[in-house]
Design an enzyme around this catalytic site. Structure first.
Site, PDB file in Angstrom:
ATOM      1  N   THR A 193      45.465  37.319  31.459  1.00  0.00           N
ATOM      2  CA  THR A 193      45.332  36.607  32.725  1.00  0.00           C
ATOM      3  C   THR A 193      46.579  36.794  33.573  1.00  0.00           C
ATOM      4  OG1 THR A 193      44.982  34.470  33.791  1.00  0.00           O
ATOM      5  CG2 THR A 193      46.179  34.444  31.716  1.00  0.00           C
ATOM      6  N   ARG A 194      46.386  36.745  34.876  1.00  0.00           N
ATOM      7  CA  ARG A 194      47.520  36.703  35.794  1.00  0.00           C
ATOM      8  C   ARG A 194      47.359  35.504  36.727  1.00  0.00           C
ATOM      9  NH1 ARG A 194      44.195  40.719  38.661  1.00  0.00           N
ATOM     10  NH2 ARG A 194      44.126  40.073  40.835  1.00  0.00           N
ATOM     11  N   HIS A 214      41.694  27.771  34.962  1.00  0.00           N
ATOM     12  CA  HIS A 214      40.848  26.641  35.349  1.00  0.00           C
ATOM     13  C   HIS A 214      39.747  26.486  34.300  1.00  0.00           C
ATOM     14  CE1 HIS A 214      42.962  26.130  39.094  1.00  0.00           C
ATOM     15  NE2 HIS A 214      42.811  27.399  39.380  1.00  0.00           N
ATOM     16  N   HIS A 245      37.755  29.659  32.957  1.00  0.00           N
ATOM     17  CA  HIS A 245      38.389  30.554  31.989  1.00  0.00           C
ATOM     18  C   HIS A 245      38.661  29.849  30.660  1.00  0.00           C
ATOM     19  CE1 HIS A 245      39.519  33.454  35.413  1.00  0.00           C
ATOM     20  NE2 HIS A 245      38.477  33.901  34.749  1.00  0.00           N
ATOM     21  N   ARG A 294      34.157  39.298  34.537  1.00  0.00           N
ATOM     22  CA  ARG A 294      33.758  40.093  35.696  1.00  0.00           C
ATOM     23  C   ARG A 294      35.020  40.412  36.485  1.00  0.00           C
ATOM     24  NH1 ARG A 294      28.427  37.944  38.455  1.00  0.00           N
ATOM     25  NH2 ARG A 294      29.945  36.920  39.791  1.00  0.00           N
ATOM     26  N   ASP A 295      35.047  41.568  37.135  1.00  0.00           N
ATOM     27  CA  ASP A 295      36.188  41.952  37.989  1.00  0.00           C
ATOM     28  C   ASP A 295      37.523  41.958  37.263  1.00  0.00           C
ATOM     29  OD1 ASP A 295      34.579  42.142  40.312  1.00  0.00           O
ATOM     30  OD2 ASP A 295      34.589  39.960  40.473  1.00  0.00           O
ATOM     31  N   ALA A 307      40.985  42.780  36.203  1.00  0.00           N
ATOM     32  CA  ALA A 307      42.082  43.563  36.810  1.00  0.00           C
ATOM     33  C   ALA A 307      41.699  44.151  38.163  1.00  0.00           C
ATOM     34  CB  ALA A 307      42.569  44.667  35.879  1.00  0.00           C
TER      35      ALA A 307
END
Ligand SMILES: [Zn+2]
Length: 391
Positions: A199-200, A204, A207, A293-294, A296
């Site tokens: 994670t970056r 919430h 996740h 989904r999505d 990086a």
């Protein structure tokens, strides 16, 4: 102590490029005689990853043949999957200054204490266009990864490394675990199956839910936030870390989850970075890796599921870490729990869904998002950080 073997590193052996303590003084002295090169922030992250074996089986910055192989077919010259080249840039002036030399001493951004000795295996011209397309799928300079590539030097210096000391970090020291150390931690906890979560962002409810769904089928969770360079509009590392700490304190079982720092810089390469992130986590000892989904992603450069689909292009045995694919999740008022499109039959009106923009606006106004979206302890930290102007 219970003991068991952790998953083999990529290529079979966990690399350790650090020089034994007894040899550091002698080699530091030797390093004085070679031309010096200051390493930029992003490449310093790669140097650190290389040093500790997070990029096993790589033992240095990649030579041209391997660079071409990674760009052309997403594999090393020995056929192992590898999706993003690991290179050290030089500009024209640096190239001239280094001249013909058998080795180069790598220095941190400030100070003169050498970090590593690179044995020069070759210098080659960076093929920016091919690299941009292969890694990022675009040559658009608005893309932060393409921009960083564009700003890097025209030349690439390749060769194996002997690392004298790791880059210094003042922050999050207790979380800076090398692959050897995370593996040891897994063994001590008797975790045989461990899922890694990249994670970056602050975590919430969505996740948290995905992590816990994954944790239901394995022994342990490694929350592995990326703490190298990110975009300037991403939430700063120290704020994120406070969010993770408060979550772990209140909502995660201590014997089933741990936090470690992933010192990589973000590339925003979407699918190619998902593969790379998975391989790195395998080196840290994870057996499973969460791909949402999505993964990086940035802007609209990648399709929503590209980072999941790309795993079909790789032999699962060669990859050696199991990807776990997840949908976006949310709290559903009618289901009365966290759910996703896969598990909730209700429409949007029942679902607590907020856009990133909306959440930032609420936090900026000192307003907590609903507890179904964000744990109040996390929201408080983010509101405070906004107030201080650091997020
Ligand atoms: Zn529902």
């Amino acid at each position: 102590m219970l003991d068991h073997d952790t998953i083999p590193a990529h290529g079979g052996t966990l690399v350790d490029l650090t020089v034994p303590d007894d040899d550091v003084d002698k080699l530091t002295e030797e390093a004085e005689h070679f031309p010096k090169l200051r390493v930029g922030r992003r490449e310093l992250s790669d140097l650190e990853l290389l040093a500790v074996g997070a990029l096993s089986p790589l033992t240095g910055f990649q030579p041209e043949e391997e660079y071409r192989s990674v760009l052309g077919s997403a594999q090393l010259t020995n056929g192992l999957p590898w999706s993003i080249p690991v290179t050290l840039s030089l500009d024209d002036d640096e190239l001239k200054r280094l001249g013909r030399t058998e080795a180069v001493t790598l220095l941190p951004q400030t100070g003169s204490h050498p970090l590593a000795l690179l044995e020069v295996e070759g210098v080659y011209k960076r093929d920016r266009e091919t690299e941009a397309i292969a890694v990022f799928g675009t040559t658009d300079l608005e893309h932060p990864g393409v921009r960083a590539l564009h700003d890097s030097g025209d030349w690439v210096l390749a060769g194996p490394l002997r690392v004298l000391r790791l880059p210094k970090h003042e922050a999050f020291r207790q979380y800076r675990l090398t692959p050897q150390q995370t593996r040891q931690a897994f063994r001590e906890r008797d975790w045989r199956r461990v899922v890694g979560f990249q994670t970056r962002n602050p975590v919430h409810r969505a996740h948290e839910y995905i992590q816990k769904c994954a944790l239901e089928i394995v022994d342990g969770l490694l929350l592995h936030p990326l703490m190298g360079a990110t975009k300037s509009d991403d939430v700063p590392a120290e704020v994120r870390m406070r969010c993770y700490e408060v979550l772990f304190e209140n909502y995660y079982p201590k014997d089933r989850a741990m936090v470690g720092v992933f010192p990589a810089a973000m590339r925003y390469a979407g699918p190619k970075e998902a593969i790379w992130h998975a391989i790195c986590r395998k080196n840290y000892g994870c057996t499973h890796f969460i791909v949402g989904r999505d993964h990086a992603g940035v802007g609209n450069y990648y399709g929503t599921y590209d980072a999941q689909r790309i795993f079909e292009d790789f032999d699962p045995d060669q990859l050696g870490i199991v990807p776990l694919f997840f949908e976006h999740s949310f709290f559903c008022l009618r289901c009365e729990g966290m759910a996703s499109d896969k598990t909730c039959p209700h429409d949007d009106e029942s679902r607590v869904v907020l856009s990133g923009t909306k959440v930032r606006e609420m936090l900026r106004n000192g307003e907590k998002p609903p507890p179904e979206f964000s744990r109040p302890e996390v929201a408080e930290i983010l509101i405070e950080a906004m107030r201080e102007g650091s997020a």
